[in-house]
Design an enzyme around this catalytic site. Structure first.
Site, mmCIF file in Angstrom:
data_model
loop_
_atom_site.group_PDB
_atom_site.id
_atom_site.type_symbol
_atom_site.label_atom_id
_atom_site.label_comp_id
_atom_site.label_asym_id
_atom_site.label_seq_id
_atom_site.Cartn_x
_atom_site.Cartn_y
_atom_site.Cartn_z
ATOM 1 N N ASP A 106 56.777 4.780 70.230
ATOM 2 C CA ASP A 106 58.181 5.009 70.593
ATOM 3 C C ASP A 106 58.583 6.469 70.379
ATOM 4 O O ASP A 106 59.627 6.905 70.868
ATOM 5 C CB ASP A 106 59.092 4.128 69.718
ATOM 6 C CG ASP A 106 59.605 2.900 70.463
ATOM 7 O OD1 ASP A 106 59.620 2.927 71.706
ATOM 8 O OD2 ASP A 106 60.011 1.933 69.795
ATOM 9 N N GLN A 130 60.734 -3.390 67.407
ATOM 10 C CA GLN A 130 61.866 -3.518 68.322
ATOM 11 C C GLN A 130 63.175 -3.316 67.557
ATOM 12 O O GLN A 130 63.461 -4.028 66.595
ATOM 13 C CB GLN A 130 61.840 -4.906 68.994
ATOM 14 C CG GLN A 130 62.916 -5.104 70.032
ATOM 15 C CD GLN A 130 62.793 -4.144 71.228
ATOM 16 O OE1 GLN A 130 61.712 -3.936 71.760
ATOM 17 N NE2 GLN A 130 63.902 -3.550 71.627
ATOM 18 N N LYS A 178 57.972 -5.915 77.910
ATOM 19 C CA LYS A 178 56.851 -5.072 77.472
ATOM 20 C C LYS A 178 55.550 -5.867 77.547
ATOM 21 O O LYS A 178 54.523 -5.353 77.997
ATOM 22 C CB LYS A 178 57.119 -4.554 76.050
ATOM 23 C CG LYS A 178 58.232 -3.523 76.024
ATOM 24 C CD LYS A 178 58.798 -3.255 74.648
ATOM 25 C CE LYS A 178 60.041 -2.372 74.767
ATOM 26 N NZ LYS A 178 60.786 -2.200 73.526
#
Ligand code: NAP
Length: 291
Positions: A120, A97, A53
């Protein structure tokens, strides 16, 4: 013989466009979109995903700040960090994460993220908007998959789609995106008996079960589009592999994806797109006004 849809190539092209867009945004607004990533502990998979990322942010010109926390920090410390990122007007996207080490309350942490910064698309408010067809941050993997299909002009409307796997982050939102594209969707999970009766009926088969090479030629109908989400280690070779036995299925599919180089890069690409969308929301460019 199938045409391979390369997520690697498509994401490279999309990232090149985003690089131009970010440069223009910088000129217009005096700053670049900013993604904050929180990673807790030393899970090698998570570290490698976060590095991917960061690399994409750097390629595009998105500002990236990674908070790598030691797995001994308290839940309160994490919640306070999220609060300060929520309040920081220069932060557009916040990503935690997953999975988190077991000692953390993952749900409370995700729920603490400002939904407008939830790149997300995992916050309950974004999930509710997705299921009620309101503009929202779409979960990255399903969004990337739809983009892959559209890049090849693969018809979705009126088609039969089977989604294998019913997780909150892949299978369920994937099903909803296909319904919204006017497909007829069936869902197969670990308790489904005679799975092939459903999978072999599908024009488009999405496989997200996390089981190496389970899906072989017997699962697919001739000419099906086969999208492999799985990321596993091949028990025989130790190499990365998907949930689909590529060599077995490829001769019968019309389109197929590979692991690695398929869905993975598109997931990151969708994350970058969501960060830019979030930036635009924060600078006042409303999501409803955009295409
Ligand atoms: P997950 O939360 O473990 O969910 C797996 C789902 O698959 C569950 O719904 C499970 O059914 C179902 N399942 C398991 N074995 C099955 C079988 N033999 N037949 C049919 N269904 C079965 O996994 P996930 O987070 O959705 O991820 C799935 C895979 O995609 C993993 O390999 C993950 O690493 C990968 N992934 C890749 C990306 C990417 O960007 N490439 C992104 C996310 C995930 P039950 O509900 O009945 O248990």
């Amino acid at each position: 013989m199938a045409e391979v849809i390369s997520g690697r190539d498509l994401s490279a092209a999309l990232k090149a466009d985003m690089k131009v867009q970010v440069k223009e945004l910088f000129q217009k607004y005096g700053r670049a979109p900013h993604l904050a990533v929180i990673i807790i502990g030393d899970n090698p998979g998570s570290i490698s995903y976060v590095k991917g990322k960061e690399k994409s942010c750097n390629e595009i010109g998105i500002k990236n700040t990674t908070f790598h926390l030691n797995a001994r920090v308290s839940q309160k410390t994490v919640m306070n960090l999220i609060k300060s990122l929520n309040e920081d007007e220069t932060v557009d996207g916040i990503l935690v994460q997953l999975p988190l080490p077991k000692s953390y309350d993952e749900e409370a942490i995700i729920n603490a993220i400002d939904p407008t910064k939830d790149v997300d698309g995992f916050h309950p408010s974004n999930i509710a908007k997705l299921w009620t067809k309101k503009p929202c941050m779409l979960p990255c993997t399903p969004k990337g998959i739809i983009e892959m299909l559209k890049s090849k002009n693969i018809e979705i409307k009126g088609k039969r789609v089977c989604v294998m796997g019913r997780s909150n982050i892949v299978g369920l939102p994937m099903m909803k995106l296909f319904i919204d594209e006017d497909a007829t969707v069936t869902m197969v999970h670990s308790k489904t008996t005679r799975q092939w009766e459903f999978t072999r009926d599908a024009d488009i088969l999405i496989v997200a079960i996390g089981k190496p090479k389970v899906v072989n030629a017997r699962y697919i109908k001739d000419g099906a589009v086969v999208i492999d989400v799985g990321v596993n280690r091949d028990p025989e070779t130790g190499k990365l592999c998907g949930d689909v036995d590529f060599d077995d299925c490829e001769p019968y599919a019309s389109y197929i994806t590979k692991v690695p180089g398929g869905v993975g890069p598109m997931t990151i690409c969708a994350l970058m797109q969501n960060t830019i969308e979030s930036f635009l929301t924060h600078v006042g460019d409303k999501m409803e006004d955009r295409k």
